[in-house]
Design a protein around this motif. Structure first.
Motif, mmCIF file in Angstrom:
data_model
loop_
_atom_site.group_PDB
_atom_site.id
_atom_site.type_symbol
_atom_site.label_atom_id
_atom_site.label_comp_id
_atom_site.label_asym_id
_atom_site.label_seq_id
_atom_site.Cartn_x
_atom_site.Cartn_y
_atom_site.Cartn_z
ATOM 1 N N ALA A 122 5.569 1.927 -11.687
ATOM 2 C CA ALA A 122 5.936 0.636 -11.112
ATOM 3 C C ALA A 122 6.371 0.771 -9.658
ATOM 4 C CB ALA A 122 7.054 0.002 -11.938
ATOM 5 N N PHE A 123 7.262 1.720 -9.383
ATOM 6 C CA PHE A 123 7.756 1.874 -8.019
ATOM 7 C C PHE A 123 6.666 2.393 -7.079
ATOM 8 C CE2 PHE A 123 12.073 2.501 -10.156
ATOM 9 C CZ PHE A 123 12.417 1.174 -9.975
ATOM 10 N N THR A 124 5.795 3.260 -7.587
ATOM 11 C CA THR A 124 4.688 3.747 -6.769
ATOM 12 C C THR A 124 3.761 2.600 -6.385
ATOM 13 O OG1 THR A 124 4.755 5.934 -7.806
ATOM 14 C CG2 THR A 124 2.715 5.331 -6.684
ATOM 15 N N ALA A 125 3.511 1.694 -7.335
ATOM 16 C CA ALA A 125 2.657 0.543 -7.052
ATOM 17 C C ALA A 125 3.297 -0.391 -6.039
ATOM 18 C CB ALA A 125 2.343 -0.210 -8.344
ATOM 19 N N ILE A 126 4.592 -0.660 -6.189
ATOM 20 C CA ILE A 126 5.289 -1.537 -5.255
ATOM 21 C C ILE A 126 5.252 -0.953 -3.842
ATOM 22 C CG2 ILE A 126 7.561 -2.447 -4.622
ATOM 23 C CD1 ILE A 126 8.163 -2.631 -7.625
ATOM 24 N N ALA A 127 5.394 0.372 -3.742
ATOM 25 C CA ALA A 127 5.427 1.035 -2.436
ATOM 26 C C ALA A 127 4.038 1.301 -1.860
ATOM 27 C CB ALA A 127 6.195 2.350 -2.549
ATOM 28 N N ARG A 128 2.976 0.869 -2.578
ATOM 29 C CA ARG A 128 1.590 1.066 -2.145
ATOM 30 C C ARG A 128 1.235 2.555 -2.089
ATOM 31 N NH1 ARG A 128 0.763 -0.551 2.971
ATOM 32 N NH2 ARG A 128 2.976 -0.677 3.457
ATOM 33 N N GLY A 129 1.642 3.270 -3.154
ATOM 34 C CA GLY A 129 1.320 4.686 -3.249
ATOM 35 C C GLY A 129 0.125 4.932 -4.152
ATOM 36 N N ASN A 130 -0.079 6.192 -4.530
ATOM 37 C CA ASN A 130 -1.199 6.604 -5.364
ATOM 38 C C ASN A 130 -0.846 6.364 -6.832
ATOM 39 O OD1 ASN A 130 -3.255 7.923 -6.750
ATOM 40 N ND2 ASN A 130 -3.389 9.594 -5.282
ATOM 41 N N VAL A 131 -1.197 5.172 -7.333
ATOM 42 C CA VAL A 131 -0.823 4.780 -8.694
ATOM 43 C C VAL A 131 -1.481 5.662 -9.758
ATOM 44 C CG1 VAL A 131 -0.894 2.916 -10.393
ATOM 45 C CG2 VAL A 131 -0.279 2.427 -8.025
ATOM 46 N N PRO A 132 -2.810 5.933 -9.693
ATOM 47 C CA PRO A 132 -3.403 6.825 -10.705
ATOM 48 C C PRO A 132 -2.714 8.186 -10.768
ATOM 49 C CG PRO A 132 -5.125 5.692 -9.493
ATOM 50 C CD PRO A 132 -3.847 5.395 -8.785
ATOM 51 N N ALA A 133 -2.320 8.714 -9.604
ATOM 52 C CA ALA A 133 -1.618 10.002 -9.591
ATOM 53 C C ALA A 133 -0.265 9.887 -10.265
ATOM 54 C CB ALA A 133 -1.452 10.498 -8.157
ATOM 55 N N ALA A 134 0.429 8.768 -10.053
ATOM 56 C CA ALA A 134 1.731 8.574 -10.689
ATOM 57 C C ALA A 134 1.588 8.462 -12.200
ATOM 58 C CB ALA A 134 2.401 7.316 -10.127
ATOM 59 N N ASP A 265 0.168 9.905 -1.621
ATOM 60 C CA ASP A 265 0.518 10.988 -2.537
ATOM 61 C C ASP A 265 2.007 11.317 -2.462
ATOM 62 O OD1 ASP A 265 -2.057 11.176 -3.397
ATOM 63 O OD2 ASP A 265 -2.577 12.942 -2.216
ATOM 64 N N ARG A 266 2.573 11.273 -1.262
ATOM 65 C CA ARG A 266 4.007 11.572 -1.121
ATOM 66 C C ARG A 266 4.846 10.545 -1.870
ATOM 67 N NH1 ARG A 266 2.854 12.163 4.393
ATOM 68 N NH2 ARG A 266 4.317 10.512 4.982
ATOM 69 N N ILE A 267 4.406 9.300 -1.871
ATOM 70 C CA ILE A 267 5.132 8.268 -2.615
ATOM 71 C C ILE A 267 5.117 8.591 -4.111
ATOM 72 C CG2 ILE A 267 5.015 5.849 -3.347
ATOM 73 C CD1 ILE A 267 4.152 5.175 -0.486
ATOM 74 N N ALA A 268 3.951 8.953 -4.632
ATOM 75 C CA ALA A 268 3.851 9.308 -6.052
ATOM 76 C C ALA A 268 4.721 10.519 -6.368
ATOM 77 C CB ALA A 268 2.399 9.583 -6.426
ATOM 78 N N ILE A 269 4.715 11.505 -5.481
ATOM 79 C CA ILE A 269 5.522 12.711 -5.684
ATOM 80 C C ILE A 269 7.004 12.368 -5.675
ATOM 81 C CG2 ILE A 269 6.230 14.889 -4.631
ATOM 82 C CD1 ILE A 269 3.316 15.196 -3.675
ATOM 83 N N GLN A 270 7.409 11.514 -4.740
ATOM 84 C CA GLN A 270 8.828 11.177 -4.638
ATOM 85 C C GLN A 270 9.335 10.464 -5.884
ATOM 86 O OE1 GLN A 270 10.266 8.201 -1.695
ATOM 87 N NE2 GLN A 270 11.732 9.783 -1.101
ATOM 88 N N PHE A 271 8.580 9.474 -6.359
ATOM 89 C CA PHE A 271 9.063 8.710 -7.500
ATOM 90 C C PHE A 271 8.903 9.454 -8.824
ATOM 91 C CE2 PHE A 271 8.242 4.936 -4.643
ATOM 92 C CZ PHE A 271 9.594 4.711 -4.414
ATOM 93 N N ALA A 272 7.850 10.246 -8.974
ATOM 94 C CA ALA A 272 7.664 11.003 -10.219
ATOM 95 C C ALA A 272 8.483 12.285 -10.231
ATOM 96 C CB ALA A 272 6.182 11.333 -10.422
ATOM 97 N N GLY A 273 8.732 12.859 -9.056
ATOM 98 C CA GLY A 273 9.416 14.148 -8.994
ATOM 99 C C GLY A 273 10.923 14.068 -8.895
ATOM 100 N N SER A 274 11.467 12.872 -8.648
ATOM 101 C CA SER A 274 12.921 12.749 -8.468
ATOM 102 C C SER A 274 13.594 12.037 -9.634
ATOM 103 C CB SER A 274 13.220 11.976 -7.173
ATOM 104 O OG SER A 274 12.762 10.636 -7.272
ATOM 105 N N LYS A 275 12.835 11.686 -10.678
ATOM 106 C CA LYS A 275 13.380 10.854 -11.740
ATOM 107 C C LYS A 275 13.384 11.587 -13.083
ATOM 108 C CE LYS A 275 12.162 6.395 -10.930
ATOM 109 N NZ LYS A 275 11.734 6.164 -12.284
ATOM 110 N N LYS A 276 14.245 11.109 -13.960
ATOM 111 C CA LYS A 276 14.396 11.714 -15.277
ATOM 112 C C LYS A 276 14.281 10.643 -16.359
ATOM 113 C CE LYS A 276 15.003 16.045 -14.190
ATOM 114 N NZ LYS A 276 14.112 17.108 -14.701
#
Length: 347
Positions: A122-134, A265-276
């Protein structure tokens, strides 16, 4: 996606209020005796059904296509299962002056659980990041965590995870992985139904987590565990988690830049890599910690609420960032607006 854009309207996610209300209900009316057995069984079934839905939702083709972006997925997995645990181990140095042993153990457990799926997407999509990667990164992290998290708990928590054994891994696999695989197998027949009823089934997602929270905190109330934690200790835990989240958000963003990933890609990494993941962490904690699970999951619950609020603000701001040159396509204005709007709704 429309229902997930709460930051512009509310200062706090209504679901967080529901979580807090569930904790309050457990404090006032904890499940005891037969009621505790019934709710415990219901929570186990609800989590199994939740992961069954995860399996039914994830397109096998999307998962296979996502494997091609292996550098991004390795980066997210490294953040989730290497960098996070190292920071958790470093935080053990704050015990006992700043954190009690139980809270330090819960904090370390928090750093071992996998990443989220829905909110990362959801956050990756809102931020216009790589949604499939997320989508793929969150799914791969959840699947890997079913095995990696118990193994890391055995290695790093030792006797603190009183319920850990080979049977624990089997129980977690049966509760999480087997339903996921069943969902994948049956996706051919039920995938379209699941896609058509996303909003209704989303209530199952959140309802199952609320049920697990109620069961864990009810048991803690019955055992008198909450009398062991003072307001000052909770404030100290919250301060540590603020620093932990800030460090991971900075590392995932600037680390992705250092590794030459593009903005999406950085957006996807940030939201997927910083959350639990609260959904994955709660059932694992109930298996690994047994009767002490309520105190062990407290750090995870606080971190979950914090990451939602902070990442929502970041996603909102990232959505206003100018696109990088390689993200701009030379199309007519009307076509460009249509493409951008479609991309924002995906995921």
């Amino acid at each position: 996606m429309k229902r997930l854009q709460w930051p512009s309207r509310l200062p706090i996610d209504p679901y967080i209020l529901l979580l807090l209300g569930t904790v309050g209900l457990a404090a006032l009316l904890p499940a005891r005796g037969t009621a505790a057995d019934v709710t415990s069984g219901a929570s186990t079934a609800a989590i199994a059904f939740l992961f069954f839905l995860y399996g039914a939702r994830l397109s096998t083709r999307e998962a296979l296509d996502g494997l091609k972006h292996w550098r991004l997925h390795v980066t997210v997995l490294a953040c989730t299962f290497v960098v996070f645990p190292l920071l958790g181990l470093a935080a053990r140095g704050l015990e006992p002056a700043f954190l009690t042993h139980s809270l330090a153990t819960g904090l370390l457990f928090l750093t071992l659980v996998p990443s989220t799926i829905q909110s990362s997407i959801a956050f990756t999509a809102i931020a216009r990041g790589n949604v499939p990667a997320a989508i793929c990164a969150g799914s791969f992290s959840s699947l890997a965590g079913i095995v990696i998290t118990p193994l890391l708990a055995a290695a790093l928590l030792g006797g603190s995870a009183g319920g850990f054994s080979a049977d624990s891994i089997v129980e977690i696999v049966l509760q999480l992985l087997v339903p996921f695989v069943a969902g994948q197998v049956l996706r051919r027949w039920i995938g379209s139904f699941v896609a058509r009823h996303k909003k209704v089934l989303g209530l199952v997602d959140r309802g199952s987590i609320l049920l697990v929270v109620y069961v864990a905190f009810s048991e803690g109330m019955v055992r008198g565990i909450w009398s062991q934690v003072s307001p000052g200790q909770l404030a100290g835990l919250l301060a540590v988690e603020v620093v932990l989240l800030a460090v991971m958000l900075a590392l995932t963003w600037y680390g992705g830049k250092a590794l030459r990933f593009d903005r999406a890609d950085r957006i996807a990494i940030q939201f997927a890599g910083s959350k639990k993941s609260l959904a994955a962490g709660l059932p694992m904690a109930s298996v690994l910690f047994g009767a002490d699970a309520s105190l062990a999951v407290l750090p995870l619950m606080l971190f979950h609420q914090m990451q939602l609020m902070v990442c929502a603000v970041i996603a909102k701001r990232r959505s206003r960032d100018p696109l990088e040159p390689d993200e701009v396509t030379p199309e007519p204005a009307a076509a460009t607006r249509t493409a951008v709007g479609t991309g924002t709704r995906s995921g």
